[in-house]
Design a protein around this motif. Structure first.
Motif, PDB file in Angstrom:
ATOM      1  N   LEU A   1       1.925   6.024   3.388  1.00 49.59           N
ATOM      2  CA  LEU A   1       0.808   5.183   4.200  1.00 49.59           C
ATOM      3  C   LEU A   1       0.522   6.103   5.346  1.00 49.59           C
ATOM      4  O   LEU A   1      -0.725   6.474   5.724  1.00 49.59           O
TER       5      LEU A   1
ATOM      6  N   GLY B   1      -6.097  -0.879  -3.281  1.00 50.39           N
ATOM      7  CA  GLY B   1      -5.058  -1.712  -2.773  1.00 50.39           C
ATOM      8  C   GLY B   1      -5.607  -2.543  -1.703  1.00 50.39           C
ATOM      9  O   GLY B   1      -5.259  -3.787  -1.339  1.00 50.39           O
ATOM     10  N   VAL B   2      -6.430  -1.819  -0.813  1.00 48.72           N
ATOM     11  CA  VAL B   2      -6.863  -2.726   0.453  1.00 48.72           C
ATOM     12  C   VAL B   2      -7.810  -3.984  -0.210  1.00 48.72           C
ATOM     13  O   VAL B   2      -7.671  -5.114   0.408  1.00 48.72           O
TER      14      VAL B   2
ATOM     15  N   LEU C   1       0.771  -1.156  -0.036  1.00 45.79           N
ATOM     16  CA  LEU C   1      -0.136  -0.062   0.064  1.00 45.79           C
ATOM     17  C   LEU C   1       0.919   1.295  -0.143  1.00 45.79           C
ATOM     18  O   LEU C   1       0.684   2.211  -0.672  1.00 45.79           O
TER      19      LEU C   1
ATOM     20  N   GLU D   1       2.457   1.809  -3.449  1.00 47.83           N
ATOM     21  CA  GLU D   1       1.230   2.187  -4.545  1.00 47.83           C
ATOM     22  C   GLU D   1       0.957   3.793  -4.236  1.00 47.83           C
ATOM     23  O   GLU D   1       0.815   4.622  -5.208  1.00 47.83           O
TER      24      GLU D   1
ATOM     25  N   HIS E   1      -5.857   3.671  -2.641  1.00 47.43           N
ATOM     26  CA  HIS E   1      -5.972   3.187  -1.234  1.00 47.43           C
ATOM     27  C   HIS E   1      -7.059   2.023  -1.230  1.00 47.43           C
ATOM     28  O   HIS E   1      -6.575   0.790  -0.951  1.00 47.43           O
TER      29      HIS E   1
ATOM     30  N   HIS F   1      -5.370  -6.274  -2.049  1.00 47.96           N
ATOM     31  CA  HIS F   1      -4.258  -7.206  -1.284  1.00 47.96           C
ATOM     32  C   HIS F   1      -4.565  -7.678   0.093  1.00 47.96           C
ATOM     33  O   HIS F   1      -4.138  -8.457   0.652  1.00 47.96           O
TER      34      HIS F   1
END
Length: 149
Positions: free
Chosen positions: A30, A110-111, A18, A21, A107, A114
């Protein structure tokens, strides 16, 4: 120990991804994203520095350094309480809101990619049930010491 090691390794792996990215797409760390997100959810888009450190899971000195950086970028500002000079607020700026809005889809993607999409609904529920009692609380609804300007 198996569950402990799995938690530590999975957290570290997902956080690294994260972070990469957000940095690549938005020039935002982050922890920086988390600070902006917590401020955006707070009344008046501001939190006491001490409360923000708790919510962002940072030490007070770590939060101070991060807020300094975000302030230099114009994403947050500090406000002192005139009635109690010990109280300092971090406040989201309009530039911070724009950066957060731009980074939010990255975000979220990505959450999902992943973490969420790799677990069945029952597994996600089990993770929440198991970890929420251990996580402690973060309240964006802190008592006002200083009225908002």
């Amino acid at each position: 120990m198996r569950s402990w090691h799995a938690l530590i390794r999975s957290h570290a792996r997902i956080v690294r991804i994260l972070e990469a990215e957000l940095n690549a797409e938005h020039g935002l760390s982050l922890p920086g994203y988390e600070v902006l997100a917590h401020l955006s959810e707070a009344p008046g888009e501001r939190l006491r520095m001490s409360d923000l450190a708790t919510c962002a899971v940072l030490t007070p000195s770590g939060l101070t350094r991060l807020v300094d950086k975000l302030a230099r970028e114009g994403l947050v500002r500090r406000d002192r309480c005139g009635e109690d000079g010990r109280v300092v607020y971090a406040v989201l700026t309009s530039a911070g809101r724009r950066r957060l809005t731009a980074a939010y889809p990255t975000h979220l993607r990505g959450v999902r990619e992943h973490f969420v999409d790799r677990l069945a609904p029952e597994q996600r529920h089990a993770v929440s049930e198991a970890l929420e009692p251990l996580a402690g609380q973060c309240s964006n609804q802190t008592a006002e010491v200083c009225p908002q300007p």
